[in-house]
Design a protein around this motif. Structure first.
Motif, short mmCIF file in Angstrom:
data_model
loop_
_atom_site.label_atom_id
_atom_site.label_comp_id
_atom_site.label_asym_id
_atom_site.label_seq_id
_atom_site.Cartn_x
_atom_site.Cartn_y
_atom_site.Cartn_z
N PRO A 29 12.01 9.53 -61.20
CA PRO A 29 13.50 9.85 -60.04
C PRO A 29 13.43 9.75 -58.80
O PRO A 29 14.76 9.21 -57.82
N LEU A 30 12.67 9.75 -57.94
CA LEU A 30 11.46 8.74 -56.83
C LEU A 30 11.91 7.75 -56.48
O LEU A 30 13.20 6.91 -55.96
N THR A 32 14.13 5.49 -58.69
CA THR A 32 15.52 5.41 -58.48
C THR A 32 16.19 5.67 -57.28
O THR A 32 16.42 4.71 -56.96
N CYS A 33 16.15 6.70 -56.84
CA CYS A 33 16.38 7.04 -55.18
C CYS A 33 16.41 5.83 -54.40
O CYS A 33 16.65 5.75 -54.03
N ARG A 34 15.09 5.17 -54.57
CA ARG A 34 15.11 4.09 -53.26
C ARG A 34 15.90 3.09 -53.62
O ARG A 34 15.78 2.06 -52.37
N ILE A 36 18.40 3.10 -54.03
CA ILE A 36 20.69 2.88 -53.79
C ILE A 36 20.81 2.83 -52.68
O ILE A 36 19.55 2.58 -51.65
N ALA A 41 24.00 8.04 -49.51
CA ALA A 41 23.59 8.31 -51.25
C ALA A 41 22.18 8.65 -51.66
O ALA A 41 21.10 9.13 -52.32
N ARG A 42 21.32 7.58 -50.46
CA ARG A 42 19.63 7.68 -51.21
C ARG A 42 19.21 8.42 -50.68
O ARG A 42 18.15 9.07 -50.71
N CYS A 45 20.20 11.65 -52.55
CA CYS A 45 19.72 11.51 -54.50
C CYS A 45 18.04 11.89 -54.23
O CYS A 45 17.30 12.57 -54.98
N LEU A 46 17.13 11.35 -53.26
CA LEU A 46 15.91 11.39 -52.38
C LEU A 46 15.86 12.97 -52.29
O LEU A 46 14.27 13.51 -53.49
N ASP A 47 16.77 13.90 -51.26
CA ASP A 47 16.27 15.59 -51.61
C ASP A 47 16.50 16.22 -53.18
O ASP A 47 15.87 17.16 -52.94
N ALA A 49 15.36 15.00 -55.27
CA ALA A 49 14.78 14.22 -56.94
C ALA A 49 13.38 15.04 -55.96
O ALA A 49 12.43 15.39 -56.78
#
Length: 200
Positions: A29-30, A32-34, A36, A41-42, A45-47, A49
């Motif tokens: 998940p981390l 994947t966020c990277r 974005i 949004a990134r 997402c990181l928060d 994850a």
């Protein structure tokens, strides 16, 4: 200590081959966020994850261990027929004490031992293991107790000649892999290697 970490899921027993299989990781998940593009949004997402990973860690669903701990566990369990492998000391968040103790005991027991690994990083043989006792069972098979606490039993009829002039504790042993999960042992007396299985 190696700073690289390996993430394991200790909630269920993990078979040794399974450690190298599978496409998913708790870190996916981390990653994947990277990818974005939008900054907001990134970050969101990181928060999310990181919060999820922290929760998994606090519950003990995810444990981070370093390569030295993995290798210590592999050495401690070398030769055992374990269809499902749970690495010692990794059942609790922040675990690893049992693995570190096993590594310390192995180092103290046979400080001059050498661990040879194959191209895949698996133990191929261990040389220079100090012997503390050699005996025979009722069938005439050698029973070899090592300083690290391991006990190995001869499983073939190879004749092993021991010197009367040499104390048992002056011997060291080399244990190597054979076919289909079998193992061989050779004492440093210039004799032939013999098949052996670990019984403790």
């Amino acid at each position: 200590m190696n700073a690289r970490l390996l993430i394991l899921l200790p909630a269920a027993l993990i078979s040794a081959p399974a450690l190298g299989q599978g496409d998913s990781s708790p870190l996916d998940p981390l990653f994947t966020c990277r990818d974005i593009v939008d900054d907001s949004a990134r970050l969101a997402c990181l928060d999310a994850a990181v919060d999820a990973l922290r929760g998994d860690t606090e519950r003990g669903d995810v444990v981070a261990v370093d390569r030295e701990q993995i290798e210590a566990a592999e050495e401690a369990t070398y030769g055992l027929s374990i269809p499902q492998l749970r690495l010692p000391g990794l059942s609790l968040p922040g675990g690893g004490e049992d693995v570190e103790l096993a590594a310390l005991e192995a180092e103290t027991a046979s400080p001059d031992r050498t661990i040879i690994r194959d191209d895949n990083g698996q133990i191929e043989r261990i040389e220079g293991l100090r012997v503390v006792e050699i005996s025979e069972n009722r069938s005439g098979d050698l029973i070899v107790r090592l300083a690290n606490g391991q006990v190995w039993r001869q499983t073939d009829n190879t004749h092993v000649q021991l010197s009367r002039r040499r104390g048992v504790t002056e011997y060291t042993a080399t244990i190597s892999n054979g076919a289909l999960g079998s193992h061989f042992m050779r004492l440093d007396n210039g004799g032939r290697r013999f098949r052996a299985e670990r019984v403790e």
